[in-house]
Design a protein around this motif. Structure first.
Motif, PDB file in Angstrom:
ATOM      1  N   SER A 184       8.103   1.475  12.715  1.00 27.90           N
ATOM      2  CA  SER A 184       6.890   0.735  13.062  1.00 27.90           C
ATOM      3  C   SER A 184       5.828   0.783  11.968  1.00 27.90           C
ATOM      4  O   SER A 184       4.929  -0.064  11.937  1.00 27.90           O
ATOM      5  CB  SER A 184       6.306   1.257  14.377  1.00 27.90           C
ATOM      6  OG  SER A 184       5.875   2.596  14.232  1.00 27.90           O
ATOM      7  N   TRP A 185       5.947   1.764  11.049  1.00 25.75           N
ATOM      8  CA  TRP A 185       4.996   1.832   9.932  1.00 25.75           C
ATOM      9  C   TRP A 185       5.139   0.626   9.000  1.00 25.75           C
ATOM     10  O   TRP A 185       4.179   0.235   8.345  1.00 25.75           O
ATOM     11  CB  TRP A 185       5.150   3.138   9.149  1.00 25.75           C
ATOM     12  CG  TRP A 185       4.596   4.307   9.900  1.00 25.75           C
ATOM     13  CD1 TRP A 185       5.313   5.254  10.578  1.00 25.75           C
ATOM     14  CD2 TRP A 185       3.226   4.627  10.083  1.00 25.75           C
ATOM     15  NE1 TRP A 185       4.458   6.157  11.153  1.00 25.75           N
ATOM     16  CE2 TRP A 185       3.165   5.796  10.863  1.00 25.75           C
ATOM     17  CE3 TRP A 185       2.029   4.043   9.659  1.00 25.75           C
ATOM     18  CZ2 TRP A 185       1.972   6.395  11.237  1.00 25.75           C
ATOM     19  CZ3 TRP A 185       0.836   4.642  10.022  1.00 25.75           C
ATOM     20  CH2 TRP A 185       0.816   5.803  10.805  1.00 25.75           C
ATOM     21  N   VAL A 186       6.303   0.019   8.927  1.00 25.44           N
ATOM     22  CA  VAL A 186       6.485  -1.174   8.095  1.00 25.44           C
ATOM     23  C   VAL A 186       5.563  -2.289   8.601  1.00 25.44           C
ATOM     24  O   VAL A 186       4.817  -2.903   7.827  1.00 25.44           O
ATOM     25  CB  VAL A 186       7.962  -1.630   8.081  1.00 25.44           C
ATOM     26  CG1 VAL A 186       8.111  -2.969   7.371  1.00 25.44           C
ATOM     27  CG2 VAL A 186       8.837  -0.560   7.436  1.00 25.44           C
ATOM     28  N   ASP A 187       5.580  -2.523   9.908  1.00 28.74           N
ATOM     29  CA  ASP A 187       4.702  -3.536  10.493  1.00 28.74           C
ATOM     30  C   ASP A 187       3.238  -3.145  10.363  1.00 28.74           C
ATOM     31  O   ASP A 187       2.375  -3.992  10.140  1.00 28.74           O
ATOM     32  CB  ASP A 187       5.046  -3.764  11.965  1.00 28.74           C
ATOM     33  CG  ASP A 187       6.411  -4.397  12.151  1.00 28.74           C
ATOM     34  OD1 ASP A 187       6.874  -5.107  11.227  1.00 28.74           O
ATOM     35  OD2 ASP A 187       7.020  -4.177  13.215  1.00 28.74           O
ATOM     36  N   TYR A 188       2.962  -1.856  10.515  1.00 27.84           N
ATOM     37  CA  TYR A 188       1.594  -1.374  10.400  1.00 27.84           C
ATOM     38  C   TYR A 188       1.016  -1.734   9.026  1.00 27.84           C
ATOM     39  O   TYR A 188      -0.076  -2.296   8.931  1.00 27.84           O
ATOM     40  CB  TYR A 188       1.558   0.144  10.611  1.00 27.84           C
ATOM     41  CG  TYR A 188       0.174   0.724  10.517  1.00 27.84           C
ATOM     42  CD1 TYR A 188      -0.673   0.699  11.618  1.00 27.84           C
ATOM     43  CD2 TYR A 188      -0.292   1.273   9.332  1.00 27.84           C
ATOM     44  CE1 TYR A 188      -1.954   1.219  11.544  1.00 27.84           C
ATOM     45  CE2 TYR A 188      -1.568   1.785   9.250  1.00 27.84           C
ATOM     46  CZ  TYR A 188      -2.390   1.760  10.364  1.00 27.84           C
ATOM     47  OH  TYR A 188      -3.663   2.263  10.274  1.00 27.84           O
ATOM     48  N   TYR A 189       1.722  -1.426   7.962  1.00 26.39           N
ATOM     49  CA  TYR A 189       1.213  -1.712   6.615  1.00 26.39           C
ATOM     50  C   TYR A 189       1.274  -3.199   6.276  1.00 26.39           C
ATOM     51  O   TYR A 189       0.535  -3.655   5.405  1.00 26.39           O
ATOM     52  CB  TYR A 189       1.927  -0.864   5.568  1.00 26.39           C
ATOM     53  CG  TYR A 189       1.456   0.564   5.639  1.00 26.39           C
ATOM     54  CD1 TYR A 189       0.140   0.887   5.332  1.00 26.39           C
ATOM     55  CD2 TYR A 189       2.306   1.576   6.047  1.00 26.39           C
ATOM     56  CE1 TYR A 189      -0.320   2.187   5.435  1.00 26.39           C
ATOM     57  CE2 TYR A 189       1.857   2.881   6.143  1.00 26.39           C
ATOM     58  CZ  TYR A 189       0.537   3.181   5.838  1.00 26.39           C
ATOM     59  OH  TYR A 189       0.088   4.460   5.936  1.00 26.39           O
ATOM     60  N   ARG A 190       2.094  -3.938   6.968  1.00 22.87           N
ATOM     61  CA  ARG A 190       2.070  -5.390   6.806  1.00 22.87           C
ATOM     62  C   ARG A 190       0.737  -5.926   7.340  1.00 22.87           C
ATOM     63  O   ARG A 190       0.140  -6.832   6.778  1.00 22.87           O
ATOM     64  CB  ARG A 190       3.252  -6.025   7.536  1.00 22.87           C
ATOM     65  CG  ARG A 190       3.519  -7.458   7.105  1.00 22.87           C
ATOM     66  CD  ARG A 190       4.810  -8.009   7.704  1.00 22.87           C
ATOM     67  NE  ARG A 190       5.984  -7.283   7.199  1.00 22.87           N
ATOM     68  CZ  ARG A 190       6.945  -6.766   7.975  1.00 22.87           C
ATOM     69  NH1 ARG A 190       6.914  -6.912   9.282  1.00 22.87           N
ATOM     70  NH2 ARG A 190       7.967  -6.132   7.441  1.00 22.87           N
ATOM     71  N   GLU A 191       0.253  -5.323   8.435  1.00 14.72           N
ATOM     72  CA  GLU A 191      -1.021  -5.742   9.015  1.00 14.72           C
ATOM     73  C   GLU A 191      -2.224  -5.172   8.260  1.00 14.72           C
ATOM     74  O   GLU A 191      -3.282  -5.779   8.219  1.00 14.72           O
ATOM     75  CB  GLU A 191      -1.099  -5.320  10.485  1.00 14.72           C
ATOM     76  CG  GLU A 191      -2.335  -5.858  11.173  1.00 14.72           C
ATOM     77  CD  GLU A 191      -2.270  -5.711  12.681  1.00 14.72           C
ATOM     78  OE1 GLU A 191      -3.345  -5.623  13.283  1.00 14.72           O
ATOM     79  OE2 GLU A 191      -1.169  -5.692  13.255  1.00 14.72           O
ATOM     80  N   TRP A 192      -2.078  -3.989   7.671  1.00 11.73           N
ATOM     81  CA  TRP A 192      -3.172  -3.307   6.965  1.00 11.73           C
ATOM     82  C   TRP A 192      -2.774  -3.008   5.515  1.00 11.73           C
ATOM     83  O   TRP A 192      -2.782  -1.861   5.085  1.00 11.73           O
ATOM     84  CB  TRP A 192      -3.526  -1.999   7.669  1.00 11.73           C
ATOM     85  CG  TRP A 192      -3.900  -2.144   9.107  1.00 11.73           C
ATOM     86  CD1 TRP A 192      -3.131  -1.823  10.184  1.00 11.73           C
ATOM     87  CD2 TRP A 192      -5.128  -2.649   9.623  1.00 11.73           C
ATOM     88  NE1 TRP A 192      -3.811  -2.094  11.342  1.00 11.73           N
ATOM     89  CE2 TRP A 192      -5.043  -2.599  11.028  1.00 11.73           C
ATOM     90  CE3 TRP A 192      -6.302  -3.135   9.036  1.00 11.73           C
ATOM     91  CZ2 TRP A 192      -6.081  -3.018  11.847  1.00 11.73           C
ATOM     92  CZ3 TRP A 192      -7.332  -3.555   9.869  1.00 11.73           C
ATOM     93  CH2 TRP A 192      -7.209  -3.496  11.251  1.00 11.73           C
ATOM     94  N   PRO A 193      -2.458  -4.005   4.724  1.00  7.55           N
ATOM     95  CA  PRO A 193      -1.956  -3.751   3.359  1.00  7.55           C
ATOM     96  C   PRO A 193      -2.968  -3.060   2.443  1.00  7.55           C
ATOM     97  O   PRO A 193      -2.571  -2.354   1.519  1.00  7.55           O
ATOM     98  CB  PRO A 193      -1.609  -5.147   2.839  1.00  7.55           C
ATOM     99  CG  PRO A 193      -2.453  -6.076   3.639  1.00  7.55           C
ATOM    100  CD  PRO A 193      -2.570  -5.439   4.998  1.00  7.55           C
ATOM    101  N   GLN A 227      -2.378   0.747   1.873  1.00  5.60           N
ATOM    102  CA  GLN A 227      -1.178   1.287   1.250  1.00  5.60           C
ATOM    103  C   GLN A 227      -1.482   1.620  -0.213  1.00  5.60           C
ATOM    104  O   GLN A 227      -0.984   1.001  -1.140  1.00  5.60           O
ATOM    105  CB  GLN A 227      -0.001   0.339   1.382  1.00  5.60           C
ATOM    106  CG  GLN A 227       1.301   1.075   1.235  1.00  5.60           C
ATOM    107  CD  GLN A 227       2.455   0.291   1.808  1.00  5.60           C
ATOM    108  OE1 GLN A 227       2.405  -0.915   1.947  1.00  5.60           O
ATOM    109  NE2 GLN A 227       3.513   1.001   2.137  1.00  5.60           N
TER     110      GLN A 227
END
Length: 180
Positions: free
Chosen positions: A66-75, A78
């Motif tokens: 789920s961290w992949v989607d998280y950083y997609r939303e909050w780039p 990163q």
């Protein structure tokens, strides 16, 4: 606080007091409540003396699940661990010289804290944000058997409303979690 709580075997955990969370002008994650909380946190750090742990949130360079989607939303978040936005705020940075600092790519810091404070400690939580990393750390620690006090005036939420909702949710976990 009137007596150094640290002298009674309690630990103060200052959660994610980092530049990225300190000011809404700094990032999307900045708390509008931080400026009011930081002087109170500084006083508590001085009272607890050697029984203080600071935590830092950093981005996982190789997120999974789920961290992949998280950083997609909050780039914007990163960033590498060494980025100045992930530094402890200047008002508290001097205190990290004599304290333990736990760095983890997770909201909750209980797994990393346990190595320092033991399996069933008494913890007082402070920091940012009440409605994310403080909440996640409190529930993980309590679930593992720690006695947790959340010092509401030493916490800053993403909004005053979210701060209040998080405090109310944590209060439901009494007596393992107490909000003061």
């Amino acid at each position: 606080m009137t007596t150094p709580a640290g002298s009674h075997g309690e630990w103060l955990v200052v959660i994610d007091a980092q530049v990225i969370f300190a000011d809404p002008q700094t990032s999307q994650w900045g708390s509008p409540m931080w400026a009011a909380a930081v002087p109170r946190i500084r006083t508590a750090v001085e009272e607890y003396a050697e029984r203080v742990v600071f935590t830092r949130f950093v981005a996982d360079p190789a997120p999974q699940g789920s961290w992949v989607d998280y950083y997609r939303e909050w780039p914007f978040a990163q960033l590498p661990d060494a980025d100045p936005l992930y530094s402890i705020v200047p008002e508290l940075a001097p205190y990290t010289k004599d304290a333990s600092v736990v760095t983890a790519p997770t909201f909750g810091k209980w797994s990393a804290l346990r190595e320092i404070v033991g399996n069933t400690p008494r913890l007082t939580l402070a920091g940012v944000s009440t409605d994310c990393c403080v909440l996640s750390t409190a529930l993980g620690a309590a679930d593992a058997g720690a006695t947790v006090t959340v010092a509401a005036g030493l916490c800053a939420g993403s909004t005053p409303e979210d701060h209040s909702r998080a405090l109310s949710a944590m209060a439901l976990y009494g007596p393992q979690v107490t909000v003061v």
